[in-house]
Design a protein around this motif. Sequence first.
Motif, PDB file in Angstrom:
ATOM      1  N   ILE A 322       1.073  -1.032  -0.123  1.00  0.00           N
ATOM      2  CA  ILE A 322       0.077  -0.346   0.088  1.00  0.00           C
ATOM      3  C   ILE A 322       0.803   1.174  -0.026  1.00  0.00           C
ATOM      4  O   ILE A 322       0.460   2.179  -0.931  1.00  0.00           O
ATOM      5  CB  ILE A 322      -1.228   0.018   0.871  1.00  0.00           C
ATOM      6  CG1 ILE A 322      -1.827  -1.411   1.161  1.00  0.00           C
ATOM      7  CG2 ILE A 322      -1.905   1.560   1.713  1.00  0.00           C
ATOM      8  CD1 ILE A 322      -2.488  -1.108   2.255  1.00  0.00           C
ATOM      9  N   SER A 323       1.922   1.459   0.629  1.00  0.00           N
ATOM     10  CA  SER A 323       2.771   2.637   1.512  1.00  0.00           C
ATOM     11  C   SER A 323       4.193   2.758  -0.215  1.00  0.00           C
ATOM     12  O   SER A 323       4.458   4.388   0.207  1.00  0.00           O
ATOM     13  CB  SER A 323       2.998   2.991   2.003  1.00  0.00           C
ATOM     14  OG  SER A 323       3.422   1.380   2.820  1.00  0.00           O
ATOM     15  N   THR A 324       4.755   1.733  -0.513  1.00  0.00           N
ATOM     16  CA  THR A 324       5.424   1.682  -1.506  1.00  0.00           C
ATOM     17  C   THR A 324       5.088   1.337  -2.997  1.00  0.00           C
ATOM     18  O   THR A 324       5.731   1.527  -3.877  1.00  0.00           O
ATOM     19  CB  THR A 324       6.146   0.850  -1.228  1.00  0.00           C
ATOM     20  OG1 THR A 324       6.285  -0.391  -1.249  1.00  0.00           O
ATOM     21  CG2 THR A 324       7.115   1.426   0.565  1.00  0.00           C
ATOM     22  N   GLY A 325       4.307   1.092  -3.278  1.00  0.00           N
ATOM     23  CA  GLY A 325       4.154   0.347  -4.408  1.00  0.00           C
ATOM     24  C   GLY A 325       4.438  -0.994  -4.531  1.00  0.00           C
ATOM     25  O   GLY A 325       5.288  -0.995  -5.920  1.00  0.00           O
ATOM     26  N   LEU A 326       5.366  -1.775  -3.875  1.00  0.00           N
ATOM     27  CA  LEU A 326       5.721  -2.539  -3.466  1.00  0.00           C
ATOM     28  C   LEU A 326       5.291  -3.876  -3.952  1.00  0.00           C
ATOM     29  O   LEU A 326       4.736  -4.061  -2.498  1.00  0.00           O
ATOM     30  CB  LEU A 326       7.292  -2.487  -2.994  1.00  0.00           C
ATOM     31  CG  LEU A 326       8.633  -3.557  -3.291  1.00  0.00           C
ATOM     32  CD1 LEU A 326       8.798  -3.593  -4.586  1.00  0.00           C
ATOM     33  CD2 LEU A 326       9.295  -3.630  -2.482  1.00  0.00           C
ATOM     34  N   PRO A 327       4.640  -5.036  -4.869  1.00  0.00           N
ATOM     35  CA  PRO A 327       4.449  -6.678  -4.544  1.00  0.00           C
ATOM     36  C   PRO A 327       5.216  -6.926  -3.565  1.00  0.00           C
ATOM     37  O   PRO A 327       6.838  -7.256  -3.658  1.00  0.00           O
ATOM     38  CB  PRO A 327       4.219  -7.000  -5.919  1.00  0.00           C
ATOM     39  CG  PRO A 327       5.294  -6.231  -6.938  1.00  0.00           C
ATOM     40  CD  PRO A 327       6.002  -5.008  -6.060  1.00  0.00           C
ATOM     41  N   SER A 328       4.938  -7.874  -2.961  1.00  0.00           N
ATOM     42  CA  SER A 328       5.380  -9.649  -2.343  1.00  0.00           C
ATOM     43  C   SER A 328       5.810 -10.320  -3.401  1.00  0.00           C
ATOM     44  O   SER A 328       4.955 -11.371  -3.504  1.00  0.00           O
ATOM     45  CB  SER A 328       4.717  -9.811  -1.030  1.00  0.00           C
ATOM     46  OG  SER A 328       5.683 -10.551  -0.522  1.00  0.00           O
ATOM     47  N   LEU A 329       6.762 -10.511  -3.609  1.00  0.00           N
ATOM     48  CA  LEU A 329       6.870 -11.808  -5.063  1.00  0.00           C
ATOM     49  C   LEU A 329       8.804 -12.156  -4.270  1.00  0.00           C
ATOM     50  O   LEU A 329       9.144 -12.574  -5.105  1.00  0.00           O
ATOM     51  CB  LEU A 329       7.428 -10.714  -6.100  1.00  0.00           C
ATOM     52  CG  LEU A 329       6.273 -10.451  -6.584  1.00  0.00           C
ATOM     53  CD1 LEU A 329       7.079  -9.888  -7.993  1.00  0.00           C
ATOM     54  CD2 LEU A 329       5.206 -11.326  -6.569  1.00  0.00           C
ATOM     55  N   MET A 330       8.710 -12.202  -3.272  1.00  0.00           N
ATOM     56  CA  MET A 330       9.885 -12.920  -2.381  1.00  0.00           C
ATOM     57  C   MET A 330       9.254 -13.846  -1.071  1.00  0.00           C
ATOM     58  O   MET A 330       8.181 -13.235  -0.388  1.00  0.00           O
ATOM     59  CB  MET A 330      11.081 -12.781  -2.025  1.00  0.00           C
ATOM     60  CG  MET A 330      10.743 -11.380  -1.043  1.00  0.00           C
ATOM     61  SD  MET A 330      12.691 -10.437  -1.860  1.00  0.00           S
ATOM     62  CE  MET A 330      12.498  -8.910  -1.019  1.00  0.00           C
ATOM     63  N   ASP A 331      10.024 -15.126  -0.488  1.00  0.00           N
ATOM     64  CA  ASP A 331       9.431 -15.248   0.781  1.00  0.00           C
ATOM     65  C   ASP A 331       9.007 -14.820   1.819  1.00  0.00           C
ATOM     66  O   ASP A 331       8.016 -14.721   2.724  1.00  0.00           O
ATOM     67  CB  ASP A 331      10.826 -16.382   1.228  1.00  0.00           C
ATOM     68  CG  ASP A 331      10.609 -17.710  -0.263  1.00  0.00           C
ATOM     69  OD1 ASP A 331       9.373 -17.791  -0.199  1.00  0.00           O
ATOM     70  OD2 ASP A 331      11.350 -18.629  -0.458  1.00  0.00           O
TER      71      ASP A 331
END
Length: 634
Positions: A322-331
């Motif tokens: 939400i706050s950075t535009g960075l998805p969670s694509l790692m463990d």
Amino acid sequence: MLNKFRTETYFLRQAIVRVATTMLFFSLSRLLFFVVNKNILPSPSVSDFFYGFLFDLSAAMYVNVLLWLTYLLPLPLSIRASKTYVLGQKILFILFNFIAIGFEIGDTGYFRFANRRLVLSDFDLIRNTLDMFPKLFAEHWYLVVLGLSSVFFFNFLFKKTSLRPFPQKIHWFFQFAILILGLGIFLIAARGGLQHRPLTPISSAEYASDLRLMPLVSNTTLNLVHSSGQRFLTEKSYMPEAEAARIYPIFQRPNPKQPFNCTNVVIIAIESCGKEYSAFFNKKEADYQGFTPVLDSLAQHGLYSENSFANGLRSTQGIAAISTGLPSLMDDPFMFSPYQSNQLDGLGAHLRRKGYQTAFFHGAHRGSMDFNKFAPLIGFNEFYARESFPEKEGDYDGTWGIWDEQMFQFMLKKLNETPQPFYGMIFTLTSHHPHKVPDWFEKKYPDINPVHRATLYTDWALGQFMAEAQKQPWFRNTLFVISADHTGVHSEIEKYQTAVGRFEIPILFYKPNEITPSVKTQTCQQIDILPSILDFLNYDEPYLSFGRSIFTPPQYNYVFNWEGGVFQIQDNRHVLLFDGKHTVGFYDYKKDVFLKNNLVRHSLTEAVRLENVIKAVVQQHDKAMLHNGLVPRF
């Protein structure tokens, strides 16, 4: 008495002297780090060096853990005084400190290439660039000399800092007591104090006077220690870099037609609030009452997508998205990953460039989920936790922190005191397990499932906040964005138990008298929030975001997830599962709601397109993580 005390504490005092010697070298290496890299670092304050001592202490304890134990173990004096035992201590002292300081000095020269302190995954990159080392050594020959000569300094100091006289008699009882005391000192020193969570590289964001000085406050040893037990990414090469950027560009270059408008921004992240809890988003469910009447009412007066999703299943993933535009694509979530010391601009950093005051509110203890460290990293001026709240009896829920109602009102008070324009973000907590609510609310709804009752309470608290906010002079000049951090744990509607449904959350944008109530059919994910807000404000500077603005929909919108070793991408009709090498699942989730019919064996154009997009996204994501490339450099 004094002599007896000095005798019994001899070995503890000697251990402390050894660690203090190491700290001295860490501090000198920090000064060297700044001198060599001062042309690419901002001017530090005294506090940057002062707080650096905490990180030096932590690193020194990790480096000397075996040596520390050799001084504390209550062995007979005949063993402790033997030449073999002392020689072993000397070797431990010289060897481990030589290696640690060698990394500190070496990283001083390597820093300008990575713009961050070294992490273990960098060694894979270094192996692939060995041809550049002769030039690097030639440019920084003095660092090589200093690094090699440190072994002689440690040898010299080991002798000079050996305490005298050596004890002739000690008592076992006192030595066991000192062992326990020494272990306690070690634990406190290694974790950097008595705070809720131990120091990690990202902790430097809390202490640095300028986020660009985080590498100066921290040190390489701490980076290596904390990255040693973590899982690393490997660089992908699915396609040429230019092709990946063409398929899905992650660096945005906005060119707004209107000047920037200083609208206030308030983001409300609701704990564990899946779409399942909303009657408004479940109109097809017969006689479903729902537990979010306030949220449902706001949705009818704002803009939302009927296909909105979270980017993860954990709070740390959701708040980062939400706050950075960075998805969670790692463990690991970004803030707990080996790449936590990477430079990263959040919405707060972007808005501060435009003169905004920024604040993050979360009613839990200050160290909860490391948000107190993550918040300054991404641009928040202020961080308000339970410790910031003027607590009275009944404000604390007994488990997590301050009740949502009180924390909402606390944020309202702080926003009233803040000059405009401002950006405030609150992350609620009452709807988290164990789903406890105030006694009066439980008595009002005694027969509701605890999960639903907690959700209903948080929704009510949201309503109280919005009712009071409407009375404030800044209300009509404020964009409100409401999203869950992730879905809830209690699912009674079967479609929310699928690979698609378990990520479905409400996301809505509301601004009084400006955003026309409307519904979008395109997909919307948490990482779309940042670019949507910047687009709404006519932001005109380059930024990184894996999301897209909901206000100016591109040809395609997607949702990205990583769960159980599989990447997941979906548009507003299809979902594709990719294991990093092959597509293992492809479904038409609009027709096949429960994902029973795997179309992976069919050579469908849509499947090829989605696979290419997720490959482009993963390749750019991993490269940016590995090379500290999360901020634009053009």
